[in-house]
Design a protein around this motif. Structure first.
Motif, short mmCIF file in Angstrom:
data_model
loop_
_atom_site.label_atom_id
_atom_site.label_comp_id
_atom_site.label_asym_id
_atom_site.label_seq_id
_atom_site.Cartn_x
_atom_site.Cartn_y
_atom_site.Cartn_z
N GLN A 44 31.02 17.42 -19.27
CA GLN A 44 31.90 18.15 -18.36
C GLN A 44 31.98 17.33 -17.07
N SER A 45 33.19 16.89 -16.70
CA SER A 45 33.34 16.04 -15.53
C SER A 45 34.45 16.57 -14.63
N GLU A 46 34.37 16.23 -13.36
CA GLU A 46 35.39 16.66 -12.41
C GLU A 46 35.35 15.79 -11.17
N VAL A 47 36.50 15.74 -10.49
CA VAL A 47 36.55 15.15 -9.15
C VAL A 47 36.51 16.29 -8.15
N THR A 48 36.00 16.00 -6.96
CA THR A 48 35.72 17.08 -6.02
C THR A 48 36.55 16.97 -4.74
N ASN A 49 37.75 16.41 -4.84
CA ASN A 49 38.70 16.53 -3.74
C ASN A 49 40.07 16.86 -4.34
N THR A 50 41.06 17.03 -3.51
CA THR A 50 42.38 17.46 -3.98
C THR A 50 43.43 16.38 -3.83
N ALA A 51 43.01 15.14 -3.51
CA ALA A 51 43.98 14.08 -3.28
C ALA A 51 44.48 13.44 -4.58
N ARG A 52 43.79 13.68 -5.68
CA ARG A 52 44.12 13.00 -6.93
C ARG A 52 45.37 13.58 -7.59
N PRO A 53 46.25 12.71 -8.06
CA PRO A 53 47.35 13.19 -8.89
C PRO A 53 46.87 13.38 -10.33
N GLY A 54 47.35 14.41 -11.00
CA GLY A 54 46.98 14.60 -12.41
C GLY A 54 45.70 15.40 -12.56
N MET A 55 45.04 15.24 -13.72
CA MET A 55 43.90 16.06 -14.11
C MET A 55 42.68 15.76 -13.26
N GLY A 56 42.00 16.82 -12.81
CA GLY A 56 40.80 16.64 -12.01
C GLY A 56 39.55 17.18 -12.66
N LYS A 57 39.65 17.77 -13.84
CA LYS A 57 38.49 18.36 -14.51
C LYS A 57 38.72 18.31 -16.01
N GLU A 58 37.64 18.09 -16.77
CA GLU A 58 37.79 18.09 -18.22
C GLU A 58 36.44 18.28 -18.92
N LEU A 59 36.51 18.76 -20.16
CA LEU A 59 35.37 18.84 -21.08
C LEU A 59 35.75 18.03 -22.30
N ARG A 60 34.85 17.12 -22.72
CA ARG A 60 35.19 16.29 -23.87
C ARG A 60 33.94 15.79 -24.57
N LEU A 61 34.13 15.42 -25.85
CA LEU A 61 33.13 14.65 -26.59
C LEU A 61 33.43 13.19 -26.33
N ASP A 62 32.40 12.39 -26.09
CA ASP A 62 32.64 11.01 -25.69
C ASP A 62 31.60 10.10 -26.32
N ASP A 63 32.06 8.96 -26.83
CA ASP A 63 31.14 7.97 -27.38
C ASP A 63 30.49 7.18 -26.25
N ASN A 64 29.21 6.87 -26.40
CA ASN A 64 28.45 6.13 -25.40
C ASN A 64 28.07 4.74 -25.90
N THR A 65 29.05 4.00 -26.38
CA THR A 65 28.90 2.61 -26.85
C THR A 65 28.08 2.50 -28.14
N SER A 66 28.50 3.21 -29.18
CA SER A 66 27.88 3.08 -30.50
C SER A 66 28.23 1.72 -31.10
N ARG A 67 27.34 1.23 -31.97
CA ARG A 67 27.58 -0.07 -32.60
C ARG A 67 26.76 -0.25 -33.87
N VAL A 68 27.22 -1.16 -34.75
CA VAL A 68 26.49 -1.58 -35.94
C VAL A 68 26.23 -3.07 -35.81
N ILE A 69 25.01 -3.50 -36.14
CA ILE A 69 24.62 -4.89 -35.97
C ILE A 69 24.15 -5.48 -37.30
N ILE A 70 24.72 -6.59 -37.67
CA ILE A 70 24.25 -7.38 -38.80
C ILE A 70 23.65 -8.66 -38.24
N SER A 71 22.39 -8.91 -38.52
CA SER A 71 21.73 -10.12 -38.03
C SER A 71 21.03 -10.82 -39.18
#
Length: 431
Positions: A44-71
């Motif tokens: 859950q993220s948000e900006v905390t002022n009113t100067a921004r154009p567009g969306m200022g708050k959202e809830l989402r599922l987000d990937d945090n840099t998943s990876r597969v490694i072959i060595s």
């Protein structure tokens, strides 16, 4: 012996580790290992002022840099091996055909995929490893993953789960904001080496000498845009778009890093010098945006499993104080980060405070970031936890969360001086 190179929050580590991935012997003296990371969170993220154009708050599922490694390793003779690594990124939250940016034809599969991570081949020896390919340079330095192996202890942030948008290493230590010469305000954000893998890298990683190891690297062009034999536009003049500032062959990037881990003390020192290869200057810049950076850190772990550290980063980008009149002034700033962590049993808590000073002494261009985290070890390689981040920009500053606009839609239209905060429930599974 099966080995894999530990991944560090989108980075290559200095040293090889015993593999916990699945190993397969494919010939006499040759082994291939499959390993990687699944990292995902609900945020859950948000900006905390009113100067921004567009969306200022959202809830989402987000990937945090998943990876597969072959060595792989293939023995040449005692102590000497041919080695290679292929790191491929994947996103657990979206399909490759989904837009990376809403309303565009740039797809998620264009910004991640096969061999998009640290991918190289080379030779390991009793003295160290020499590698050729794509490699992470500088920007992840001081991130600590001592929970994977004591040799990977470092003085900076050390969460076993993380929120990639909220890492102070990326948001503060690796950002410099170009400054408008007239207004003294930030003009967007510039990231150290783009916060991504550097291309065309020749790298040497030493073995560990009683707690000390080091790395040296050179890249002719870490950006990979290798066709910069451009000629000046007919009307181009210095400081305007279309002006060729430097021959392609005059550029290049040098990196050096060293670490010390012994007993309760961990220390790190890194140096980066990038000279831009050829190309044309953007309007308002007097010349190429060469970059020089130094990062240092030290930490101490008390017997009660309390760790306290401090990290300092000083980065300068040439010609990045810009305006309608060309200027040769560099955008410079320093950042301090103080990470504190405490673990007991399978639990750990974290507090990190980061502060960026004013850029090139322009007033109100600094920022602060606060991180609070808790995680729990379900196994030795799987962790869950909560992660809170708050970025507070001064009125003329422009520090933004990592991956703004691609993995975090609410930050696409970020504006100077806005604040941002996020809380996430995340899982990391190293396999």
């Amino acid at each position: 012996m099966n080995i894999r190179f530990a991944v560090v929050a989108a980075a290559s580590a200095f040293a090889a580790l015993p593999s916990w991935g699945q190993g397969l012997q494919v010939g006499a003296g040759t082994n291939i290992t499959l390993s990687g990371l699944l990292a995902v969170g609900v945020k859950q993220s948000e900006v905390t002022n009113t100067a921004r154009p567009g969306m200022g708050k959202e809830l989402r599922l987000d990937d945090n840099t998943s990876r597969v490694i072959i060595s792989s390793t293939s023995k040449i003779t005692d102590g000497w091996n041919v080695i290679f690594r292929i790191e491929s990124r994947f996103q657990a939250d979206v399909r490759p055909v989904d837009p990376a940016f809403p309303g565009t034809t740039l797809y998620s599969g264009n910004i991640t995929g096969w061999a998009d991570g640290d991918t190289w081949g080379g030779i390991s020896s009793p003295y160290g490893s020499l590698m050729f390919g794509k490699s992470t340079l500088y920007y992840t330095d001081t991130i600590s993953v001592g929970y994977l192996a004591p040799s990977l202890e470092a003085p900076g942030e050390s969460y076993r789960i993380w929120d990639d948008n909220g890492l102070g290493t990326f948001n503060m230590l690796d950002q410099v904001t170009p400054i408008n010469k007239t207004t003294g305000a930030a003009v967007g954000s510039s990231f150290t080496l783009g916060n991504t893998r550097s291309r065309n890298v020749i790298r040497f990683n030493s073995i560990n000498y009683s707690g000390f190891d080091f790395s040296l690297a050179y890249s002719k062009n870490p950006d990979g845009d290798e066709l910069k034999y451009t000629v000046n536009a007919p009307t181009a003049v210095p400081g305007t778009a279309g002006y060729l500032t430097r021959a392609y062959n005059a550029g290049g990037t040098i990196y050096a890093g060293a670490r010390y881990n012994k007993g309760p003390i961990s220390a790190s020192l890194s140096y980066l010098d990038k000279k831009v290869n050829g190309g044309v200057t953007a309007a308002g810049y007097a010349g190429p945006q060469d970059l020089q950076a130094v990062r240092a850190g030290v930490s101490y772990k008390f017997p009660i499993n309390l760790k306290v550290g401090v990290v300092y980063d000083n980065t300068s980008i040439d010609n990045a104080v810009i305006g309608t009149v060309a200027t040769s002034e560099a955008a410079k700033r320093s950042v301090f980060e103080v990470p504190i962590s405490y673990g007991w049993g399978d639990h750990a808590v974290y507090l990190t405070y980061s502060k960026a000073g004013d850029t090139s002494s322009r007033a109100d261009t600094g920022a602060t970031q606060l991180n609070l985290g808790y995680d729990y070890a379900m196994t030795k390689r799987a962790f869950i936890g909560v992660f809170y981040t708050a970025i507070k920009n001064e009125a003329k500053a422009h520090y933004t969360p990592f991956l703004s606009g691609s993995s975090l839609g609410g930050t696409t239209n970020s504006v100077t001086g806005e604040n941002w905060r996020q809380i996430g429930f995340n899982i990391n599974y190293w396999f």
